[in-house]
Design an enzyme around this catalytic site. Sequence first.
Site, PDB file in Angstrom:
ATOM      1  N   CYS A  25       0.075   3.669   2.857  1.00  0.00           N
ATOM      2  CA  CYS A  25       0.623   3.185   4.129  1.00  0.00           C
ATOM      3  C   CYS A  25       2.085   3.604   4.266  1.00  0.00           C
ATOM      4  CB  CYS A  25       0.502   1.671   4.226  1.00  0.00           C
ATOM      5  SG  CYS A  25      -1.197   1.060   4.154  1.00  0.00           S
ATOM      6  N   CYS A  62       0.817  -1.223   0.000  1.00  0.00           N
ATOM      7  CA  CYS A  62       0.000   0.000   0.000  1.00  0.00           C
ATOM      8  C   CYS A  62       0.849   1.272   0.000  1.00  0.00           C
ATOM      9  CB  CYS A  62      -0.894  -0.050   1.233  1.00  0.00           C
ATOM     10  SG  CYS A  62      -1.674   1.488   1.680  1.00  0.00           S
TER      11      CYS A  62
END
Length: 106
Positions: free
Chosen positions: A32, A29
């Site tokens: 993230c 991600c």
Amino acid sequence: MEKINSEQQFYDLINGSEAVLVKFFAGWCPDCTRMNMFIGEILEEYSDYKWFEIDKDEFPEISEKNQVMGIPSILIFKNGEKLAHLHSANAKSPEQVQEFLKENLA
């Protein structure tokens, strides 16, 4: 931030009488990774709280049960209850995360 490695550990942590913060993430991600660049300062500012992270892909049942559809997401738990949920769309900047914490950690 300590990584949660088992379902049992997750439930033990969230069932405590103190508020705990859990960041849901995944290794693939990009948002993230971006959050990891600024979360350190926020952890210092909110060091009175226990912070954990859990890989959404490793524990899909936990993610689904807590309505974690997007990542990163930060959830606050106490006594086994989800008290607050910062959804991924609102977790893109340090300001958004700090605002969420100010509103939900009194």
